[in-house]
Design an enzyme around this catalytic site. Structure first.
Site, PDB file in Angstrom:
ATOM      1  N   TYR A 200      34.192  27.482  38.943  1.00  0.00           N
ATOM      2  CA  TYR A 200      35.622  27.589  38.629  1.00  0.00           C
ATOM      3  C   TYR A 200      36.404  26.462  39.331  1.00  0.00           C
ATOM      4  O   TYR A 200      36.160  26.189  40.510  1.00  0.00           O
ATOM      5  CB  TYR A 200      36.132  28.968  39.084  1.00  0.00           C
ATOM      6  CG  TYR A 200      37.608  29.158  38.892  1.00  0.00           C
ATOM      7  CD1 TYR A 200      38.143  29.298  37.612  1.00  0.00           C
ATOM      8  CD2 TYR A 200      38.486  29.173  39.976  1.00  0.00           C
ATOM      9  CE1 TYR A 200      39.512  29.455  37.431  1.00  0.00           C
ATOM     10  CE2 TYR A 200      39.847  29.331  39.796  1.00  0.00           C
ATOM     11  CZ  TYR A 200      40.350  29.473  38.518  1.00  0.00           C
ATOM     12  OH  TYR A 200      41.690  29.621  38.332  1.00  0.00           O
TER      13      TYR A 200
ATOM     14  N   ASP B 173      30.361  34.812  41.849  1.00  0.00           N
ATOM     15  CA  ASP B 173      31.644  35.089  41.203  1.00  0.00           C
ATOM     16  C   ASP B 173      31.323  35.779  39.873  1.00  0.00           C
ATOM     17  O   ASP B 173      30.825  35.158  38.943  1.00  0.00           O
ATOM     18  CB  ASP B 173      32.388  33.758  40.992  1.00  0.00           C
ATOM     19  CG  ASP B 173      33.754  33.946  40.344  1.00  0.00           C
ATOM     20  OD1 ASP B 173      33.965  34.960  39.655  1.00  0.00           O
ATOM     21  OD2 ASP B 173      34.606  33.052  40.515  1.00  0.00           O
TER      22      ASP B 173
ATOM     23  N   ARG C 199      48.905  46.164  55.849  1.00  0.00           N
ATOM     24  CA  ARG C 199      47.992  45.012  55.747  1.00  0.00           C
ATOM     25  C   ARG C 199      46.584  45.455  56.113  1.00  0.00           C
ATOM     26  O   ARG C 199      45.613  45.071  55.486  1.00  0.00           O
ATOM     27  CB  ARG C 199      48.459  43.860  56.661  1.00  0.00           C
ATOM     28  CG  ARG C 199      47.402  42.776  56.806  1.00  0.00           C
ATOM     29  CD  ARG C 199      47.904  41.414  57.256  1.00  0.00           C
ATOM     30  NE  ARG C 199      48.971  41.423  58.226  1.00  0.00           N
ATOM     31  CZ  ARG C 199      48.837  41.719  59.531  1.00  0.00           C
ATOM     32  NH1 ARG C 199      47.647  42.045  60.020  1.00  0.00           N
ATOM     33  NH2 ARG C 199      49.872  41.707  60.326  1.00  0.00           N
TER      34      ARG C 199
HETATM   35  C1  LIG Z   1      40.556  32.927  37.254  1.00  0.00           C
HETATM   36  C2  LIG Z   1      39.291  32.751  37.996  1.00  0.00           C
HETATM   37  C3  LIG Z   1      39.258  32.651  39.392  1.00  0.00           C
HETATM   38  C4  LIG Z   1      40.532  32.619  40.222  1.00  0.00           C
HETATM   39  O1  LIG Z   1      41.176  33.832  40.199  1.00  0.00           O
HETATM   40  P1  LIG Z   1      42.783  34.015  40.370  1.00  0.00           P
HETATM   41  O2  LIG Z   1      42.966  35.471  40.207  1.00  0.00           O
HETATM   42  O3  LIG Z   1      43.413  33.183  39.301  1.00  0.00           O
HETATM   43  O4  LIG Z   1      43.114  33.502  41.718  1.00  0.00           O
HETATM   44  C5  LIG Z   1      38.036  32.546  40.022  1.00  0.00           C
HETATM   45  N1  LIG Z   1      36.881  32.527  39.322  1.00  0.00           N
HETATM   46  C6  LIG Z   1      36.866  32.601  37.979  1.00  0.00           C
HETATM   47  C7  LIG Z   1      35.569  32.578  37.269  1.00  0.00           C
HETATM   48  C8  LIG Z   1      38.060  32.718  37.274  1.00  0.00           C
HETATM   49  O5  LIG Z   1      38.026  32.784  35.936  1.00  0.00           O
END
Ligand SMILES: *Cc1c(COP(=O)(O)O)cnc(C)c1O
Length: 384
Positions: free
Chosen positions: A99, A171, A47
């Site tokens: 998202y 993101d 971990r």
């Molecule tokens: C899919 C997605 C997420 C979440 O990711 P997971 O791997 O499904 O937990 C976050 N931000 C964006 C822009 C995404 O497309």
């Protein structure tokens, strides 16, 4: 530093020191022998640290130009770890079409801990700055943002945010470091759903975070080890393998996407196309300043003579599914799928209409994708 196409393949830790293997082995182990009390060989428990995961973490840090990288069991686990930097009473600003899962974790989980959110229009600098109340400590943005591909000026938002000592989180799932590097534009932290383009084959769920300072690196390392949402060694291996071909995959993805966007734009059955790679898209100019190109993701709406439900059913090649970023073309219906957790009134207000269709263009032959779209559009006509 090498060019990014080379770093994708040789970045991080790419050769196994013990055997010379050209791929980092899958260290499928939970624990490590200690040579005596306090005499560790660099690892104590998986971990806390695992060599396969560390190779991936070093790779994504190098690709994003950050100080350290962290790998998690999903994109949402990465986002949750990063948002865990906040304290009770703090508030985070998010853009209006963030998202759906990010919205949900803030609205329904972090609210338990009195960590609040506000929605701000990150394309309107004045409105954005006005939304910065004294309790705002961080801003979380996406560019282009899902599903209307809204472009936010990452450099400008970072500058405004830093004037108010906010942490800027981007993101970067839709663009990846191959097309856009938010830390170079002033962001403090980048998060990824590596499930998408970085993995690239729709076969692994994973998340990554990269930070710009040593202080943030220490904090996220502590949170990662404390909360424990780490990426397993096999999945780390799959992700390293996926990232090696990111450059060639994205080159083809983007080439296909541009042709498809033009096909849709010139199609009288299509009323709207949202794609920042088109010169007349409102986000084109800013996106061109901060990213290599318009990326792959696009959304569109059919005119009212067409039924979007029928369109989804008539597709043969393109698959109706959640997710994006894989080699195969996927479509989804944001209003009932990816963005269902956003209340209907907010959805309508920001333009995520019931007729909106999101397309994740794959790397199949572009003529085959266009033919499938064409026949499904024609077959979904309900009125003359
Ligand atoms: C899919 C997605 C997420 C979440 O990711 P997971 O791997 O499904 O937990 C976050 N931000 C964006 C822009 C995404 O497309």
């Amino acid at each position: 530093m090498s060019n990014i196409e080379t770093t994708l393949i040789h970045g991080g830790i790419s050769i196994d020191e013990h055997t010379g293997a050209v791929n980092v082995p899958i260290y499928q182990t939970s624990t490590y022998k200690q040579d005596g009390l306090g005499k560790m060989r660099g690892y104590e428990y998986s971990r806390t640290g695992n060599p396969t995961r560390e190779a991936l973490e070093a790779l994504i840090a190098e690709l994003e130009g950050g100080v350290a990288g962290f790998a998690f069991g999903s994109g949402m686990a990465a986002t949750t770890a990063v948002l865990s930097l906040l304290h009770s009473g703090d508030r985070v600003l998010i853009s209006s079409n963030v998202y759906g899962g990010t919205f949900r974790v803030l609205a329904k989980v972090f609210n338990h801990f009195n960590i609040n959110y506000s929605i701000a229009d990150t394309t309107d600098f004045k409105a954005f700055e006005d939304a910065i109340t004294p309790d705002v400590k961080a801003v979380m943005i996406e560019s282009p943002a899902n599903p209307l591909m809204t472009v936010t000026d990452i450099r400008a938002i970072s500058e405004i945010s830093h004037k108010h000592d906010l942490l800027v989180i981007v993101d970067n799932t839709f663009m990846t470091p191959y097309l856009q590097r938010p830390l170079e534009l002033g962001a403090d932290i980048v998060v990824h759903s590596a499930t998408k383009y970085l993995g690239g084959h729709s076969d692994v769920v994973a998340g990554l975070a990269v930070v710009s300072t040593k202080e943030l690196a220490e904090q996220i390392a502590f949170i990662q080890n404390s909360t424990g949402g780490v990426l397993p060694p096999f999945d780390s291996f799959l992700l390293i393998r996926g990232i090696k071909t990111l450059g060639v995959r994205l080159d083809r993805h983007v080439e296909n996407a541009l042709k498809i966007a033009e096909f849709l734009k010139n199609n009288p059955a299509v009323s709207k196309v949202y794609y920042p790679g088109l010169k007349d898209d409102p986000g084109y100019e800013i996106n061109s300043k901060q990213a290599k190109n318009g990326g792959v993701m696009m959304s569109f709406e059919l005119t009212k003579e067409y039924d979007h439900r029928l369109f989804f059913e008539k597709l043969n090649l393109i698959t109706l599914a959640e997710s994006l970023g894989g080699v195969e073309s996927l479509v989804c219906h944001p209003a009932s799928m990816t963005h269902a957790s956003i209340p209907a009134d907010i959805r309508e207000k920001v333009g995520i209409t019931d007729g909106l269709i999101r397309l994740s263009t794959g790397i199949e032959n572009v003529n085959d994708i266009i033919s499938d779209l064409d026949q499904a559009i024609k077959a979904s006509k309900v009125k003359n």
